[in-house]
Design a protein around this motif. Structure first.
Motif, mmCIF file in Angstrom:
data_model
loop_
_atom_site.group_PDB
_atom_site.id
_atom_site.type_symbol
_atom_site.label_atom_id
_atom_site.label_comp_id
_atom_site.label_asym_id
_atom_site.label_seq_id
_atom_site.Cartn_x
_atom_site.Cartn_y
_atom_site.Cartn_z
ATOM 1 N N THR A 2 57.559 -18.833 -8.486
ATOM 2 C CA THR A 2 57.037 -19.524 -6.957
ATOM 3 C C THR A 2 55.773 -18.896 -6.623
ATOM 4 O O THR A 2 56.035 -17.729 -5.997
ATOM 5 C CB THR A 2 58.166 -19.717 -6.268
ATOM 6 N N VAL A 3 54.830 -19.513 -6.953
ATOM 7 C CA VAL A 3 53.359 -18.913 -6.149
ATOM 8 C C VAL A 3 52.743 -20.013 -5.436
ATOM 9 O O VAL A 3 53.044 -21.102 -5.583
ATOM 10 C CB VAL A 3 52.472 -18.615 -7.556
ATOM 11 N N TYR A 4 52.134 -19.518 -4.523
ATOM 12 C CA TYR A 4 51.633 -20.511 -3.352
ATOM 13 C C TYR A 4 50.252 -20.200 -3.193
ATOM 14 O O TYR A 4 49.640 -19.137 -3.445
ATOM 15 C CB TYR A 4 52.279 -20.369 -1.884
ATOM 16 N N VAL A 5 49.266 -21.126 -2.762
ATOM 17 C CA VAL A 5 47.745 -21.003 -2.460
ATOM 18 C C VAL A 5 47.593 -21.841 -1.218
ATOM 19 O O VAL A 5 47.988 -22.935 -1.151
ATOM 20 C CB VAL A 5 46.845 -21.412 -3.376
ATOM 21 N N ASP A 6 46.939 -21.078 -0.159
ATOM 22 C CA ASP A 6 46.787 -21.623 1.022
ATOM 23 C C ASP A 6 45.402 -22.283 0.907
ATOM 24 O O ASP A 6 44.824 -22.420 0.051
ATOM 25 C CB ASP A 6 46.667 -20.563 2.093
ATOM 26 N N ASP A 7 45.357 -23.069 2.061
ATOM 27 C CA ASP A 7 43.999 -23.910 2.329
ATOM 28 C C ASP A 7 42.957 -23.477 3.093
ATOM 29 O O ASP A 7 41.939 -23.787 3.754
ATOM 30 C CB ASP A 7 44.381 -25.383 3.037
ATOM 31 N N MET A 8 43.090 -21.861 3.147
ATOM 32 C CA MET A 8 41.943 -21.171 3.928
ATOM 33 C C MET A 8 40.611 -21.314 3.096
ATOM 34 O O MET A 8 40.736 -21.428 1.899
ATOM 35 C CB MET A 8 42.333 -19.714 4.037
ATOM 36 N N ARG A 9 39.664 -21.339 3.836
ATOM 37 C CA ARG A 9 38.146 -21.471 3.277
ATOM 38 C C ARG A 9 37.316 -20.392 3.818
ATOM 39 O O ARG A 9 36.851 -20.716 4.850
ATOM 40 C CB ARG A 9 37.645 -22.843 3.484
ATOM 41 N N ALA A 10 37.323 -19.151 3.292
ATOM 42 C CA ALA A 10 36.517 -18.187 3.913
ATOM 43 C C ALA A 10 35.440 -17.719 2.818
ATOM 44 O O ALA A 10 35.638 -17.477 1.817
ATOM 45 C CB ALA A 10 37.557 -16.805 4.080
ATOM 46 N N ASN A 11 34.199 -17.810 3.678
ATOM 47 C CA ASN A 11 33.275 -17.633 2.656
ATOM 48 C C ASN A 11 33.075 -15.985 2.304
ATOM 49 O O ASN A 11 33.157 -15.166 3.130
ATOM 50 C CB ASN A 11 31.551 -17.609 3.405
ATOM 51 N N PHE A 12 32.593 -15.783 1.121
ATOM 52 C CA PHE A 12 32.618 -14.290 0.531
ATOM 53 C C PHE A 12 31.217 -14.527 -0.272
ATOM 54 O O PHE A 12 31.687 -14.625 -1.568
ATOM 55 C CB PHE A 12 33.643 -13.722 -0.076
ATOM 56 N N GLY A 13 30.243 -14.135 0.214
ATOM 57 C CA GLY A 13 28.999 -14.062 -0.664
ATOM 58 C C GLY A 13 28.814 -15.563 -0.979
ATOM 59 O O GLY A 13 28.812 -16.377 -0.121
ATOM 60 N N ARG A 14 28.525 -15.770 -2.056
ATOM 61 C CA ARG A 14 28.379 -17.343 -2.551
ATOM 62 C C ARG A 14 29.843 -17.956 -2.995
ATOM 63 O O ARG A 14 29.548 -19.252 -3.467
ATOM 64 C CB ARG A 14 27.423 -17.303 -3.807
ATOM 65 N N MET A 15 30.753 -17.172 -2.860
ATOM 66 C CA MET A 15 32.044 -17.905 -3.005
ATOM 67 C C MET A 15 32.938 -18.405 -1.599
ATOM 68 O O MET A 15 32.687 -17.691 -0.716
ATOM 69 C CB MET A 15 33.093 -16.849 -3.765
ATOM 70 N N VAL A 16 33.844 -19.238 -2.006
ATOM 71 C CA VAL A 16 34.781 -19.620 -0.857
ATOM 72 C C VAL A 16 36.187 -19.109 -1.434
ATOM 73 O O VAL A 16 36.474 -19.432 -2.550
ATOM 74 C CB VAL A 16 34.762 -21.055 -0.485
ATOM 75 N N MET A 17 36.800 -18.267 -0.487
ATOM 76 C CA MET A 17 37.982 -17.778 -0.910
ATOM 77 C C MET A 17 39.193 -18.472 -0.008
ATOM 78 O O MET A 17 39.107 -19.194 0.921
ATOM 79 C CB MET A 17 38.001 -16.333 -0.842
ATOM 80 N N CYS A 18 40.601 -17.998 -0.765
ATOM 81 C CA CYS A 18 41.730 -18.489 -0.086
ATOM 82 C C CYS A 18 42.718 -17.472 -0.482
ATOM 83 O O CYS A 18 42.270 -16.659 -1.348
ATOM 84 C CB CYS A 18 42.085 -19.805 -0.574
ATOM 85 N N HIS A 19 43.878 -17.616 -0.050
ATOM 86 C CA HIS A 19 44.942 -16.781 -0.598
ATOM 87 C C HIS A 19 45.980 -17.083 -1.579
ATOM 88 O O HIS A 19 46.275 -18.445 -1.629
ATOM 89 C CB HIS A 19 45.583 -16.256 0.712
ATOM 90 N N MET A 20 46.233 -16.207 -2.281
ATOM 91 C CA MET A 20 47.365 -16.452 -3.344
ATOM 92 C C MET A 20 48.581 -15.644 -3.155
ATOM 93 O O MET A 20 48.332 -14.378 -3.213
ATOM 94 C CB MET A 20 46.813 -16.436 -4.785
ATOM 95 N N VAL A 21 49.468 -16.324 -2.613
ATOM 96 C CA VAL A 21 50.916 -15.213 -2.314
ATOM 97 C C VAL A 21 52.193 -15.799 -3.363
ATOM 98 O O VAL A 21 52.044 -16.771 -4.059
ATOM 99 C CB VAL A 21 51.345 -15.513 -0.881
ATOM 100 N N ALA A 22 53.096 -14.854 -3.255
ATOM 101 C CA ALA A 22 54.151 -15.384 -4.314
ATOM 102 C C ALA A 22 55.621 -14.841 -3.638
ATOM 103 O O ALA A 22 55.614 -13.913 -2.768
ATOM 104 C CB ALA A 22 54.139 -14.914 -5.467
ATOM 105 N N ASP A 23 56.634 -15.360 -3.783
ATOM 106 C CA ASP A 23 58.070 -14.796 -3.595
ATOM 107 C C ASP A 23 58.110 -13.489 -3.860
ATOM 108 O O ASP A 23 58.652 -12.426 -3.031
ATOM 109 C CB ASP A 23 59.181 -15.543 -3.886
ATOM 110 N N THR A 24 57.692 -12.951 -4.957
ATOM 111 C CA THR A 24 57.902 -11.511 -5.293
ATOM 112 C C THR A 24 56.397 -11.206 -5.969
ATOM 113 O O THR A 24 55.646 -12.052 -6.477
ATOM 114 C CB THR A 24 58.794 -11.474 -6.595
ATOM 115 N N ASP A 25 56.146 -9.873 -5.968
ATOM 116 C CA ASP A 25 55.001 -9.368 -6.662
ATOM 117 C C ASP A 25 54.887 -9.343 -8.134
ATOM 118 O O ASP A 25 53.866 -9.641 -8.580
ATOM 119 C CB ASP A 25 54.633 -7.616 -6.254
ATOM 120 N N GLU A 26 56.174 -9.593 -8.749
ATOM 121 C CA GLU A 26 56.086 -9.639 -10.116
ATOM 122 C C GLU A 26 55.460 -11.159 -10.624
ATOM 123 O O GLU A 26 54.515 -11.551 -11.471
ATOM 124 C CB GLU A 26 57.382 -9.575 -10.657
ATOM 125 N N GLU A 27 55.816 -12.424 -9.641
ATOM 126 C CA GLU A 27 55.315 -13.633 -9.912
ATOM 127 C C GLU A 27 53.796 -13.738 -9.495
ATOM 128 O O GLU A 27 53.174 -14.451 -10.264
ATOM 129 C CB GLU A 27 56.127 -14.459 -8.920
#
Length: 92
Positions: A2-27
């Motif tokens: 169970t891994v999740y990606v959010d809908d954040m859109r943050a500029n970082f240089g030429r890239m647009v970033m979001c967060h990837m999280v999960a229920d556990t660090d292993e996942e």
């Protein structure tokens, strides 16, 4: 996994970033490895805020491999659940 990606859109240089999280660090680490994100980019390890900032192309790969898309509220709910679980485990 169970891994999740959010809908954040943050500029970082030429890239647009979001967060990837999960229920556990292993996942979380397993998905990061699967989509080609180096472990050195892991942020806030061992906390309820453990995550990777990933670019949108990596986000698309994660979704293709089964990551669940969430919004800001979903991210906040997940962090709150992880924090409560950690607090309950500390009491044991």
């Amino acid at each position: 996994m169970t891994v999740y990606v959010d809908d954040m859109r943050a500029n970082f240089g030429r890239m647009v970033m979001c967060h990837m999280v999960a229920d556990t660090d292993e996942e979380l680490h397993a998905m990061a490895a699967r989509i080609g994100v180096a472990r050195k980019w892991h942020q806030k390890p061992g906390t309820s805020h453990s995550h990777y900032d990933i670019c949108l192309s990596k986000r698309a790969h994660a979704v293709n491999f089964g990551a669940i898309e969430i919004d800001r509220r979903g991210l906040a709910d997940l962090i709150q659940r992880k924090r409560a679980l950690a607090q309950n485990q500390e009491k044991l």
